[in-house]
Design a protein around this motif. Structure first.
Motif, PDB file in Angstrom:
ATOM      1  N   GLU A 258       0.823  -1.208   0.000  1.00  0.00           N
ATOM      2  CA  GLU A 258       0.000   0.000   0.000  1.00  0.00           C
ATOM      3  C   GLU A 258       0.860   1.262   0.000  1.00  0.00           C
ATOM      4  OE1 GLU A 258      -2.284  -0.942   3.479  1.00  0.00           O
ATOM      5  OE2 GLU A 258      -3.874  -1.879   2.284  1.00  0.00           O
ATOM      6  N   VAL A 259       1.961   1.228   0.745  1.00  0.00           N
ATOM      7  CA  VAL A 259       2.881   2.370   0.778  1.00  0.00           C
ATOM      8  C   VAL A 259       3.519   2.567  -0.597  1.00  0.00           C
ATOM      9  CG1 VAL A 259       5.050   3.210   1.741  1.00  0.00           C
ATOM     10  CG2 VAL A 259       3.320   2.250   3.244  1.00  0.00           C
ATOM     11  N   ALA A 260       3.945   1.467  -1.229  1.00  0.00           N
ATOM     12  CA  ALA A 260       4.543   1.553  -2.560  1.00  0.00           C
ATOM     13  C   ALA A 260       3.560   2.159  -3.558  1.00  0.00           C
ATOM     14  CB  ALA A 260       4.984   0.168  -3.029  1.00  0.00           C
ATOM     15  N   ASN A 261       2.308   1.735  -3.507  1.00  0.00           N
ATOM     16  CA  ASN A 261       1.295   2.260  -4.414  1.00  0.00           C
ATOM     17  C   ASN A 261       1.057   3.746  -4.167  1.00  0.00           C
ATOM     18  OD1 ASN A 261      -0.899   1.963  -6.414  1.00  0.00           O
ATOM     19  ND2 ASN A 261      -2.194   2.437  -4.655  1.00  0.00           N
ATOM     20  N   GLN A 262       1.131   4.165  -2.923  1.00  0.00           N
ATOM     21  CA  GLN A 262       0.863   5.568  -2.586  1.00  0.00           C
ATOM     22  C   GLN A 262       1.994   6.483  -3.025  1.00  0.00           C
ATOM     23  OE1 GLN A 262       0.059   6.167   1.559  1.00  0.00           O
ATOM     24  NE2 GLN A 262      -0.322   8.339   1.323  1.00  0.00           N
ATOM     25  N   TYR A 263       3.252   6.060  -2.884  1.00  0.00           N
ATOM     26  CA  TYR A 263       4.377   6.970  -3.071  1.00  0.00           C
ATOM     27  C   TYR A 263       5.236   6.729  -4.312  1.00  0.00           C
ATOM     28  CZ  TYR A 263       3.361   8.402   1.676  1.00  0.00           C
ATOM     29  OH  TYR A 263       2.748   8.876   2.791  1.00  0.00           O
ATOM     30  N   LEU A 264       5.177   5.566  -4.902  1.00  0.00           N
ATOM     31  CA  LEU A 264       6.064   5.270  -6.026  1.00  0.00           C
ATOM     32  C   LEU A 264       5.348   5.407  -7.359  1.00  0.00           C
ATOM     33  CD1 LEU A 264       7.958   2.138  -4.649  1.00  0.00           C
ATOM     34  CD2 LEU A 264       8.706   4.521  -4.652  1.00  0.00           C
ATOM     35  N   ARG A 265       6.078   5.884  -8.339  1.00  0.00           N
ATOM     36  CA  ARG A 265       5.581   6.019  -9.704  1.00  0.00           C
ATOM     37  C   ARG A 265       6.655   5.535 -10.664  1.00  0.00           C
ATOM     38  NH1 ARG A 265       1.665   6.105  -7.310  1.00  0.00           N
ATOM     39  NH2 ARG A 265       0.264   7.818  -6.860  1.00  0.00           N
ATOM     40  N   LYS A 266       6.303   5.422 -11.916  1.00  0.00           N
ATOM     41  CA  LYS A 266       7.279   5.048 -12.936  1.00  0.00           C
ATOM     42  C   LYS A 266       8.469   6.002 -12.848  1.00  0.00           C
ATOM     43  CE  LYS A 266       7.822   4.644 -17.905  1.00  0.00           C
ATOM     44  NZ  LYS A 266       7.166   4.728 -19.211  1.00  0.00           N
ATOM     45  N   GLY A 267       9.681   5.444 -12.813  1.00  0.00           N
ATOM     46  CA  GLY A 267      10.883   6.249 -12.727  1.00  0.00           C
ATOM     47  C   GLY A 267      11.399   6.438 -11.316  1.00  0.00           C
ATOM     48  N   SER A 268      10.599   6.106 -10.285  1.00  0.00           N
ATOM     49  CA  SER A 268      11.045   6.250  -8.904  1.00  0.00           C
ATOM     50  C   SER A 268      12.244   5.335  -8.637  1.00  0.00           C
ATOM     51  CB  SER A 268       9.931   5.874  -7.928  1.00  0.00           C
ATOM     52  OG  SER A 268       8.850   6.745  -8.030  1.00  0.00           O
ATOM     53  N   LYS A 269      13.219   5.867  -7.888  1.00  0.00           N
ATOM     54  CA  LYS A 269      14.403   5.086  -7.541  1.00  0.00           C
ATOM     55  C   LYS A 269      14.148   4.364  -6.228  1.00  0.00           C
ATOM     56  CE  LYS A 269      18.319   6.415  -8.733  1.00  0.00           C
ATOM     57  NZ  LYS A 269      19.660   6.622  -9.154  1.00  0.00           N
ATOM     58  N   VAL A 270      14.360   3.045  -6.200  1.00  0.00           N
ATOM     59  CA  VAL A 270      14.115   2.242  -5.007  1.00  0.00           C
ATOM     60  C   VAL A 270      15.224   1.222  -4.790  1.00  0.00           C
ATOM     61  CG1 VAL A 270      11.596   2.418  -5.055  1.00  0.00           C
ATOM     62  CG2 VAL A 270      12.706   0.586  -6.291  1.00  0.00           C
ATOM     63  N   LEU A 271      15.343   0.789  -3.541  1.00  0.00           N
ATOM     64  CA  LEU A 271      16.174  -0.353  -3.181  1.00  0.00           C
ATOM     65  C   LEU A 271      15.209  -1.434  -2.740  1.00  0.00           C
ATOM     66  CD1 LEU A 271      19.383  -0.583  -1.164  1.00  0.00           C
ATOM     67  CD2 LEU A 271      17.445  -1.950  -0.463  1.00  0.00           C
ATOM     68  N   LEU A 272      15.274  -2.586  -3.384  1.00  0.00           N
ATOM     69  CA  LEU A 272      14.414  -3.713  -3.048  1.00  0.00           C
ATOM     70  C   LEU A 272      15.271  -4.867  -2.556  1.00  0.00           C
ATOM     71  CD1 LEU A 272      12.038  -3.695  -6.148  1.00  0.00           C
ATOM     72  CD2 LEU A 272      11.649  -2.634  -3.923  1.00  0.00           C
ATOM     73  N   GLU A 273      14.839  -5.490  -1.485  1.00  0.00           N
ATOM     74  CA  GLU A 273      15.555  -6.629  -0.917  1.00  0.00           C
ATOM     75  C   GLU A 273      14.550  -7.750  -0.713  1.00  0.00           C
ATOM     76  OE1 GLU A 273      17.952  -7.457   3.190  1.00  0.00           O
ATOM     77  OE2 GLU A 273      17.962  -5.430   2.353  1.00  0.00           O
ATOM     78  N   GLY A 274      14.890  -8.942  -1.163  1.00  0.00           N
ATOM     79  CA  GLY A 274      13.975 -10.063  -1.031  1.00  0.00           C
ATOM     80  C   GLY A 274      14.587 -11.330  -1.571  1.00  0.00           C
ATOM     81  N   ARG A 275      13.722 -12.186  -2.108  1.00  0.00           N
ATOM     82  CA  ARG A 275      14.205 -13.461  -2.647  1.00  0.00           C
ATOM     83  C   ARG A 275      13.639 -13.701  -4.043  1.00  0.00           C
ATOM     84  NH1 ARG A 275      10.368 -17.754  -1.470  1.00  0.00           N
ATOM     85  NH2 ARG A 275       8.644 -16.856  -0.310  1.00  0.00           N
ATOM     86  N   LEU A 276      14.381 -14.459  -4.807  1.00  0.00           N
ATOM     87  CA  LEU A 276      13.992 -14.781  -6.173  1.00  0.00           C
ATOM     88  C   LEU A 276      13.039 -15.978  -6.145  1.00  0.00           C
ATOM     89  CD1 LEU A 276      14.844 -13.548  -8.862  1.00  0.00           C
ATOM     90  CD2 LEU A 276      16.555 -15.329  -9.069  1.00  0.00           C
ATOM     91  N   VAL A 277      11.922 -15.871  -6.861  1.00  0.00           N
ATOM     92  CA  VAL A 277      10.953 -16.963  -6.933  1.00  0.00           C
ATOM     93  C   VAL A 277      10.652 -17.263  -8.400  1.00  0.00           C
ATOM     94  CG1 VAL A 277       9.879 -16.516  -4.699  1.00  0.00           C
ATOM     95  CG2 VAL A 277       8.977 -15.403  -6.720  1.00  0.00           C
ATOM     96  N   LEU A 278      10.286 -18.507  -8.672  1.00  0.00           N
ATOM     97  CA  LEU A 278       9.916 -18.932 -10.022  1.00  0.00           C
ATOM     98  C   LEU A 278       8.403 -18.994 -10.107  1.00  0.00           C
ATOM     99  CD1 LEU A 278      10.800 -19.975 -12.813  1.00  0.00           C
ATOM    100  CD2 LEU A 278      10.674 -22.283 -11.861  1.00  0.00           C
ATOM    101  N   GLU A 279       7.822 -18.189 -10.985  1.00  0.00           N
ATOM    102  CA  GLU A 279       6.376 -18.196 -11.206  1.00  0.00           C
ATOM    103  C   GLU A 279       6.088 -19.031 -12.448  1.00  0.00           C
ATOM    104  OE1 GLU A 279       4.912 -14.205 -11.481  1.00  0.00           O
ATOM    105  OE2 GLU A 279       5.686 -13.664  -9.507  1.00  0.00           O
ATOM    106  N   GLN A 280       5.111 -19.929 -12.357  1.00  0.00           N
ATOM    107  CA  GLN A 280       4.741 -20.790 -13.485  1.00  0.00           C
ATOM    108  C   GLN A 280       3.243 -20.694 -13.707  1.00  0.00           C
ATOM    109  OE1 GLN A 280       6.190 -24.570 -12.039  1.00  0.00           O
ATOM    110  NE2 GLN A 280       8.134 -24.297 -13.125  1.00  0.00           N
TER     111      GLN A 280
END
Length: 178
Positions: A61-83
């Motif tokens: 919800e915070v990302a949707n409120q404050y981020l737009r195309k072109g916004s600079k972010v640092l993302l930390e997480g894990r890689l997942v395979l979607e099928q």
């Protein structure tokens, strides 16, 4: 096994926010990062990496409120395979980033310039991550190194908590080691 990804880059599109039947929020978008290097002939080359990501809960919800195309972010997480199975019946798959922590790296001036283009709200917050204690925020009940509550001469500690100002650091893209 260890699966941890840290990416710094710009959003390639606006956040798409949806809610699961359980009521939990899920945000989807993509991040673009680049890597510059010189070949053995001295020619400058640049590799660009695009990666879709998903954020869950309050962070979505915070990302949707404050981020737009072109916004600079640092993302930390894990890689997942979607099928999934496509409409034509073929099996498809892709890797995406399941975000645990998100930090907004745009400055307030960047946010305000994006606001003029239909972007940010006035209440723009420069960084947000999953609910964790930030080293720059004073704890709600301060304790010293020995686990005892600090007593500041009977004063209200919350009103007297020191204000920490984080210096803004200007990092050139070429200085980032990844």
């Amino acid at each position: 096994m260890y699966n941890k990804i840290v990416m710094v880059g710009n959003l390639t599109r606006d956040i798409e926010l949806r809610y699961l039947p359980s009521g939990a929020a899920i945000a989807k978008s993509a991040i673009a990062t680049s890597y510059r290097y010189k070949t053995s002939t001295g020619e400058q080359k640049e590799e660009v990496c695009f990666l879709d990501f998903n954020i869950f809960g309050r962070s979505a919800e915070v990302a949707n409120q404050y981020l737009r195309k072109g916004s600079k972010v640092l993302l930390e997480g894990r890689l997942v395979l979607e099928q999934w199975t496509a409409q034509d019946g073929s099996n498809r798959s892709k890797h995406s980033l399941r975000v645990d922590t998100m930090k907004m790296l745009d400055t307030k001036s960047d946010a305000q310039s994006m606001q003029g283009n239909g972007g940010m709200d006035n209440g723009y917050n420069n960084s947000y991550s999953q609910p964790q204690q930030n080293q720059y925020n004073a704890p709600s009940n301060p304790q010293n190194d020995y686990g005892q509550k600090n007593n500041y001469g009977g004063m209200n500690t919350q009103a007297q908590a020191p204000e920490h100002k984080i210096p803004e650091i200007d990092i050139d893209e070429d200085e980032i080691p990844f």
